[in-house]
Design an enzyme around this catalytic site. Structure first.
Site: not given
Length: 516
Positions: A48, A195-196, A262, A319, A368
């Site tokens: 990203e 995204n999201e 996460y 992610e 990432q």
């Protein structure tokens, strides 16, 4: 050899008592009953426009004093090639829903400067754009996952970007690409529609997003035979409403639903926990948190199995990874953090979970690739260091496109702390593309070694050969001054007294080939 089967699982916790050999942890692999393919894209990466993830981390420009291949860091490219990166997701993340693709094409000295409002408020000069991204994946021998801007974009903009990338006609958009130096179209493996959407992508309800997806997807067209897999922006944690709503209401092309999770040591966003200098309490809590991935996938698979029994829709964890408090003295919005043996164990545990669910989980992307969160590589100007997580990706590349094999285990015990219980060992087995049988073992316990007895139904095995990753410290990590503190060592075990036993040190990751 015959083992007592008392619990079936592909990854489960075990411990071992050295007092009596008959109490050893025992694993039986059924080589006669191969399961789903472990898609190579489960080992995907994510890049990203965030901190030094792209600029300096990957892209330095042709005129840089840092050795480069047409602007791409030679050392980073070569390191990523060695772990056989199959897929790279770009340009975000949250950044994707403010990204204007035309800002990143054409002569670099004429590209507009924007402000990256999500990550540090820094200026984005768009030196790394569409052409640079596709050149990167070609250098890596990888495939492309492009995330389109649904949040601040419109259907025309998204459709024209896909046409710019894949078009073969003489349309104005395709001619624009040719004018910018690329005659041949690129191939896109996956294309994300936003995204999201539940968060930084627009704070939408799943019903509203489903309508928008149908709207945008109507106009996403490519030449016949070059269609990507289209990805809808899904949910997170235990909320399955996104998976349920999207799988019921999206009528246009949708091949998969994304999911984000996460691992925070504390489970709290305001004080996540430190990347280094932690004690066993946060070692345990980090692993306890990351093991929740299995629960989340199972919950969403249950919904998909009801709404999509033919399994046409994939579940993409695009992610995932560890997220710690910002390092003192660094820009918090750059999400730079050190990477330790704990991160290596987290990565391996998640791989074993993904293998279990390979019937639905066809693609994942760790967050990432370079210099951001749970990175493979850290850089400091001309310096580069490989992280413990990088080494796990190296060990596990033998599982790409392998056939998952079921495990049965016996004599399981747990790793316990603070009134909670974790599996002591996570395991996964598969038949690789090369025909070999591979076994991965992860010891979650930071202080107790394990002895693992191994048997294979349908195949006589007398030895195990592979590599082992461990260290004396829970927070052992590589630095620019000491880049080889944590790295894999060769491992070999042979049958003795009619039994193959593997010695698995505390806090370790092992991948071995089983054979004669």
């Amino acid at each position: 050899m015959k083992l007592k089967h008392c619990l079936a699982a592909a990854a489960i916790g075990l411990s071992f008592s050295a007092a009596a050999a008959e109490e050893n942890l025992r694993i039986t692999i059924d080589a006669t009953n191969p399961g789903p393919t472990i898609d190579r894209d489960i080992y995907g990466q994510f890049a990203e426009h965030l901190g030094r993830g792209i600029y300096e981390g990957i892209w330095v420009g042709k005129d840089s004093d840092i050795e480069n291949i047409n602007g791409f860091r030679t050392d980073v490219v070569e390191a990523l090639r060695k772990i056989n990166v199959p897929l790279v997701r770009w340009p975000g993340g949250c950044f994707a829903d403010e990204y204007r693709w035309r800002d990143g094409v054409g002569p670099r000295d004429q590209r507009p400067v924007r402000v990256n409002t999500h990550w540090g408020g820094v200026e984005e000069d768009n030196a790394f754009g569409t052409h640079e991204f596709f050149e990167l994946v070609e250098l890596l021998g990888a495939r492309a996952y492009v995330n389109g801007n649904l949040g601040t974009g419109n259907p025309r903009e998204m459709a024209e970007w896909l046409e710019y990338i894949t078009g073969t006609s003489n349309s104005a958009v395709v001619e624009e690409r040719r004018k910018n130096g690329r005659d041949k179209p690129w191939s896109v493996a996956y294309f994300g529609v936003g995204n999201e959407a539940w968060g930084c992508g627009g704070h939408m309800r799943p019903e509203y997003y489903a309508d928008l997806y149908n709207h945008f997807a109507t106009f996403l067209k490519t030449p016949r035979g070059s269609e990507p897999k289209f990805v809808a922006s899904g949910g997170h944690t235990t909320d399955t409403s996104w998976t349920d709503t999207l799988s019921k209401n999206i009528q246009r092309q949708m091949d998969g639903i994304s999911f984000h999770f996460y691992t925070l040591p504390t489970g709290e966003w305001d004080d996540k926990g430190a990347a280094i200098g932690f004690g066993e309490d946060q070692w345990f809590s980090t692993l306890w948190q990351t093991m929740r991935m299995d629960e989340f996938i199972r919950l969403n698979k249950k919904v998909l199995d009801k709404n999509d029994p033919e399994k046409k829709i994939g579940f993409y964890v695009d992610e995932w990874g560890t997220w710690y408090n910002p390092e003192e003295g660094r820009e918090p919005g750059f999400l730079y953090q050190q990477n330790t043996l704990r991160d290596a164990v987290v990565a391996a545990v998640n791989f074993n979970i993904f293998h279990q669910h390979a019937d639905r989980v066809h693609m994942t992307n760790i967050a990432q690739m370079v210099n951001v969160l749970q990175a493979m590589i850290l850089t400091d100007k001309e310096k580069m260091v490989l992280t413990p997580t990088y080494h796990v990706y190296d060990l596990y590349q033998v599982f790409q496109d392998a056939s998952a094999l079921p495990l049965e285990i016996s004599n399981p015990v747990s790793y316990r702390k603070g009134g909670k219980s974790l599996p002591g060992v996570s395991a996964s087995a598969a038949k690789g593309k090369d025909g070999k049988l591979y076994l991965s073992l992860v010891n979650l316990d930071p202080s107790k070694a394990q002895t693992v007895s191994v048997d294979v139904n349908g195949l006589e095995v007398t030895e195990a050969t592979g590599r082992l990753l461990t260290s004396s410290r829970m927070d052992a990590h590589n630095t620019f001054s000491s880049p080889k503190n944590v790295g894999p060592a060769n491992y070999h075990a042979a049958e003795s007294a009619g039994e193959l036993q593997l010695q698995l040190p505390a806090k370790s990751v092992m991948v071995v080939a089983l054979g004669q």
